[in-house]
Write a protein that holds these residues in place. Structure first.
Motif, PDB file in Angstrom:
ATOM      1  N   HIS B  21       0.820  -1.210   0.000  1.00 47.08           N
ATOM      2  CA  HIS B  21       0.000   0.000   0.000  1.00 47.08           C
ATOM      3  C   HIS B  21       0.858   1.265   0.000  1.00 47.08           C
ATOM      4  CE1 HIS B  21      -3.332  -2.613   0.581  1.00 47.08           C
ATOM      5  NE2 HIS B  21      -2.932  -3.014   1.765  1.00 47.08           N
ATOM      6  N   ALA B  22       0.224   2.322  -0.495  1.00 46.31           N
ATOM      7  CA  ALA B  22       0.923   3.602  -0.619  1.00 46.31           C
ATOM      8  C   ALA B  22       0.848   4.407   0.678  1.00 46.31           C
ATOM      9  CB  ALA B  22       0.303   4.409  -1.754  1.00 46.31           C
ATOM     10  N   THR B  23       1.545   5.519   0.642  1.00 45.36           N
ATOM     11  CA  THR B  23       1.471   6.579   1.644  1.00 45.36           C
ATOM     12  C   THR B  23       2.018   6.164   3.007  1.00 45.36           C
ATOM     13  OG1 THR B  23      -0.556   7.241   0.491  1.00 45.36           O
ATOM     14  CG2 THR B  23       0.036   8.478   2.452  1.00 45.36           C
ATOM     15  N   PRO B  24       3.344   5.986   3.060  1.00 49.08           N
ATOM     16  CA  PRO B  24       3.954   5.800   4.379  1.00 49.08           C
ATOM     17  C   PRO B  24       3.606   7.005   5.248  1.00 49.08           C
ATOM     18  CG  PRO B  24       5.597   6.414   2.720  1.00 49.08           C
ATOM     19  CD  PRO B  24       4.339   6.100   1.990  1.00 49.08           C
ATOM     20  N   ARG B  25       3.499   6.763   6.543  1.00 46.02           N
ATOM     21  CA  ARG B  25       2.963   7.821   7.417  1.00 46.02           C
ATOM     22  C   ARG B  25       3.805   7.908   8.675  1.00 46.02           C
ATOM     23  NH1 ARG B  25       0.301  10.708  10.884  1.00 46.02           N
ATOM     24  NH2 ARG B  25      -1.905  11.146  10.578  1.00 46.02           N
ATOM     25  N   THR B  26       4.436   9.042   8.883  1.00 48.75           N
ATOM     26  CA  THR B  26       5.153   9.261  10.127  1.00 48.75           C
ATOM     27  C   THR B  26       4.166   9.728  11.182  1.00 48.75           C
ATOM     28  OG1 THR B  26       7.179   9.784   8.932  1.00 48.75           O
ATOM     29  CG2 THR B  26       7.045  10.515  11.228  1.00 48.75           C
ATOM     30  N   THR B  28       3.114  11.454  14.552  1.00 47.85           N
ATOM     31  CA  THR B  28       3.698  12.591  15.272  1.00 47.85           C
ATOM     32  C   THR B  28       2.986  12.822  16.595  1.00 47.85           C
ATOM     33  OG1 THR B  28       2.219  14.298  14.464  1.00 47.85           O
ATOM     34  CG2 THR B  28       4.082  13.743  13.045  1.00 47.85           C
ATOM     35  N   ASP B  31      -0.553  13.717  16.169  1.00 42.88           N
ATOM     36  CA  ASP B  31      -1.557  12.660  16.092  1.00 42.88           C
ATOM     37  C   ASP B  31      -2.044  12.283  17.493  1.00 42.88           C
ATOM     38  OD1 ASP B  31      -1.524  12.102  13.218  1.00 42.88           O
ATOM     39  OD2 ASP B  31       0.548  11.524  13.577  1.00 42.88           O
ATOM     40  N   THR B 103       7.465   5.562  11.452  1.00 45.93           N
ATOM     41  CA  THR B 103       6.806   5.666  10.146  1.00 45.93           C
ATOM     42  C   THR B 103       6.165   4.321   9.807  1.00 45.93           C
ATOM     43  OG1 THR B 103       8.365   7.337   9.384  1.00 45.93           O
ATOM     44  CG2 THR B 103       7.166   6.127   7.688  1.00 45.93           C
ATOM     45  N   CYS B 105       3.988   1.657   7.357  1.00 42.34           N
ATOM     46  CA  CYS B 105       3.640   1.205   6.011  1.00 42.34           C
ATOM     47  C   CYS B 105       2.733  -0.005   6.155  1.00 42.34           C
ATOM     48  CB  CYS B 105       4.884   0.751   5.260  1.00 42.34           C
ATOM     49  SG  CYS B 105       5.893   2.111   4.711  1.00 42.34           S
ATOM     50  N   GLN B 133       9.362   1.589  10.539  1.00 46.72           N
ATOM     51  CA  GLN B 133      10.513   1.860   9.658  1.00 46.72           C
ATOM     52  C   GLN B 133      11.627   0.829   9.796  1.00 46.72           C
ATOM     53  OE1 GLN B 133       9.471   3.618  12.185  1.00 46.72           O
ATOM     54  NE2 GLN B 133      11.191   4.017  13.554  1.00 46.72           N
ATOM     55  N   LEU B 222      -7.443  12.233   9.071  1.00 49.45           N
ATOM     56  CA  LEU B 222      -6.191  12.042   9.828  1.00 49.45           C
ATOM     57  C   LEU B 222      -5.617  10.666   9.529  1.00 49.45           C
ATOM     58  CD1 LEU B 222      -4.365  13.352  12.063  1.00 49.45           C
ATOM     59  CD2 LEU B 222      -5.649  11.961  13.704  1.00 49.45           C
ATOM     60  N   GLN B 224      -5.925   9.203   6.796  1.00 50.84           N
ATOM     61  CA  GLN B 224      -5.725   9.166   5.334  1.00 50.84           C
ATOM     62  C   GLN B 224      -6.587   8.081   4.696  1.00 50.84           C
ATOM     63  OE1 GLN B 224      -1.412   8.929   5.745  1.00 50.84           O
ATOM     64  NE2 GLN B 224      -1.199  10.913   4.786  1.00 50.84           N
TER      65      GLN B 224
END
Lengths: 347, 347, 347
Positions: B21-26, B28, B31, B103, B105, B133, B222, B224
């Protein structure tokens, strides 16, 4: 003497004067999260510190339009507190990336003044520049705004209207330290590279997003933008529209977020060539967006990066599947936004 | 060729295929704050870095369900963009804790496919895994979802329905580095330890929480999560319900937050055994919740930690003081959520 | 036995007892951003790490009222879960500044109890103290609240009403490490220094801000304040007002934020002398605010800092340009808030 700031009226502006804006703002990780919650952005460069590191930037830079809104917001109390309408933008150019922890300040220079024929208002042209704590430019742009006169009888000097370029030439785009040589399109969420786009091509971004009062007010306050028309239903009920107006920048960010579907690898905005808020937006409106590719530019000595000049249009309560022949005349159009994005090349 | 992603239809899925899947997300600190603002959670392990440190984790791990929503959100554009309904979850297992700065994924494997008799839709079963990560698993779960066919006439292979376990056995729960030997129940806000709960026990969580459009949309963005039905009033006005649907995960998080009142020491979710969205929720609905203790498990060699298998129910516009004889048949029921929590023992 | 916390009723409180509150809370950068989004604050000390550093504090301290709301929120489940009304505040005194990363806890001491004549309710007086992870006091204040009796017939001891000071004397204000010797009024956004304010002076803060349900609920949950009346429309529809009540602290923060226009250099609240929620607020109300300078105090040996005692008033759906002769009797008044701010001196 009152201590309340009434803002500048048209006759208060002097050609060539520089206005140092108030309220330095430290960008935080909280801004990143709120920006995601407000628009649902999925551009990988801003979503992931790891992805950004692979592109030469670590940690992830904050969204370019968040930088725009923060810098714009600083200019509001001095430039547009007595504005009737925000008329346009030009020559927007992003500089060094902004990261959580940076503190932003802004200065505006008055570069044009033109009284309107009715003598009630005039147009103020400013070049606004945002800086980080090291004094590096993060963004500069020209905007012009119609501002009320305090006293319609006040004498105003000769009109001075600045020339602005229709778009920022590719040679002036800033992208030091940005590398797409190890760009992963699967992680980024789009298989389309710079080579896949052609001038004149149109892309329907399909999805719609409905605006709520709480959302646009949270956003606009986050940007410390104090323009009155966004927040006060008691006053606006008696105003032009009977309702609170949505900050135009909120519409730009919504359109940009919707544009992911079709422009997912346009991870970096490098320039804002122009923009026009064609009609006001209100809570309850549903925004749709589509884009037209205006130009496709190679970047000298950079086989990994290409630039696209894009015009993204937003319409309210009207899906965009039927691209109109003439986008600019779409009856539901609310926004025309002309900008330049950087995209990975297939190499 | 259009550049717009139309998502996968039922006939696009292949048994055994893996989808990155797309859009790795850090994740924070932002959040963490937004999650608190959205649900008002008070579980001390997620609220306080100091409390978490005493439990062996520093800084505080983010809420387990936030991890669920983020991983789930990544799978939406590939798995459920053309979904009619999200049917169920099983075998959810949380791995290493997630902290601000990590991060995330996700990858999904197609483990089952079954066309419906009407040939308009089919059920897709996927096992979705979220990683940090370092490639460590933060969460895996099975979900199944009814997806439309692009072409009802498309030929589909033989049905394959995976077996899923009714619950994750206690031996498979992950809680390395979590220690409750210095747990402070006063700070945590609940005097009830693991020993105090018995199978079959029911707990009314008393309070109700009303949902607003802005809130569920902020939450869903939030994460995504791009599922169309949550955001577009213009389109939904003509749809099945005439209104935007609330993301089912938002209901899970609201129910979990309400459950603090009675389950305040259930600070860590270790497994999601199952879940069913019994009825849709909309803005304006008020959620109430109650729970039934399903199982009480000792953990081998851990005198400080015990596990509870809990079923939390949420109903709309109906307080739960009168526990129904048969929870699953409550007329206002919207959610049944079967999960395993870790709780301190009195030792 | 139920595991649900029903909260303390009037007869449960014992004079002199100390209640250690639950839910330690690590303040994050996310709280800073959300607080900005909720109120649009522009006080430079809280907006900019660089500005704060010049004032002797680095990084920027979080907003004083955010600290108040967080500490207050902790006390709610023990003190005011069964409250009819929050009656007043006194002797509020801010201690060491709070930064992102600090973890806050709170304790309340019962300092007064007085049954009401109808025997249905009584007034509980508590002194609540908030601490950081080093045990340093970040804030203390007295509040009194009308709490229901579980059993009207329960016998209550003799009334004990504590004396509280009308205001915190300037000698007790805390401002170690705060220096205004290099204060930049242009960056701060206000040209008015301490010397410019006089006792009795009135300042209209001009702007109005409309409250949305989603906003006040996000705020109140962010503070982990669980008071039922703010969240549950299903129950409140049958209640006194037919609607959810807005948390009184939300009104205080809105008024403070509006007060920037005229009090922009009042960057630090040092004391809360008193406060009164004159009337309830609901979503849809538009808040306006004005202030009256009550006292102007020099600070011994500090030529850079002065103190102002200010009373800020908030009214709903009524602009404040026409200062009433008697503010306290304004028909639309919702809040009277008496506090002490620190301001730079012109030296």
């Amino acid at each position: 003497m009152t201590k309340t700031n009434t803002g500048n009226f048209f006759e208060d502006f002097r050609l060539g004067s520089e206005i140092r804006h108030a309220t330095p703002r430290t960008v935080t990780q909280g801004d990143i999260a709120l920006y995601t919650a407000l628009y649902g952005g999925r551009f990988a460069l801003h979503s992931s510190a790891e992805f950004a590191a692979v592109c030469g930037l670590k940690p992830q830079p904050v969204d370019d339009l968040l930088v725009f809104h923060l810098v714009f917001g600083k200019s509001v109390p001095d430039i547009s507190l007595n504005a009737v309408a925000n008329l346009g933008y030009a020559e927007g150019r992003f500089g060094v990336p902004v990261h959580a922890g940076d503190t932003l300040c802004a200065i505006s220079k008055v570069i044009g003044l033109k009284e309107n024929a009715n003598r009630q208002t005039g147009i103020v042209y400013v070049r606004t520049t945002g800086f980080n704590q090291q004094g590096e430019t993060v963004l500069e742009f020209v905007r012009w705004v119609m501002v009320r006169k305090r006293d319609p009888a006040a004498e105003i000097g000769p009109a001075e209207v600045p020339e602005t370029a229709p778009f920022l030439p590719p040679g002036r785009l800033v992208f030091d330290s940005l590398y797409f040589s190890h760009y992963d399109p699967v992680l980024a969420g789009s298989p389309h590279f710079w080579e896949d786009y052609s001038p004149g091509e149109r892309i329907d971004h399909v999805d719609g997003m409905t605006i709520e009062e709480a959302e646009h007010m949270l956003a606009t306050r986050l940007y410390q933008n104090t323009a009155k028309v966004h927040f006060n239903q008691h006053a606006e009920a008696k105003g032009r529209f009977g309702r609170r107006l949505v900050y135009g920048g909120h519409i730009i960010s919504l359109a940009r977020s919707l544009s992911f579907n079709g422009l997912g690898n346009a991870v970096k905005i490098a320039a804002i060539n122009g923009g026009r808020h064609v009609a006001p937006c209100f809570a309850g409106d549903t925004l749709y967006a589509w884009s037209r590719i205006e130009d496709v530019w190679e970047i000298a000595n950079r086989p990994d990066i290409g630039a696209l000049r894009v015009k993204t249009f937003a319409a309210k309560d009207h899906p965009c599947a039927d691209f109109p022949g003439d986008e600019e005349a779409h009856p539901q159009l609310v926004l025309e936004f002309d900008y330049t994005v950087l995209m990975p090349r297939r190499f």
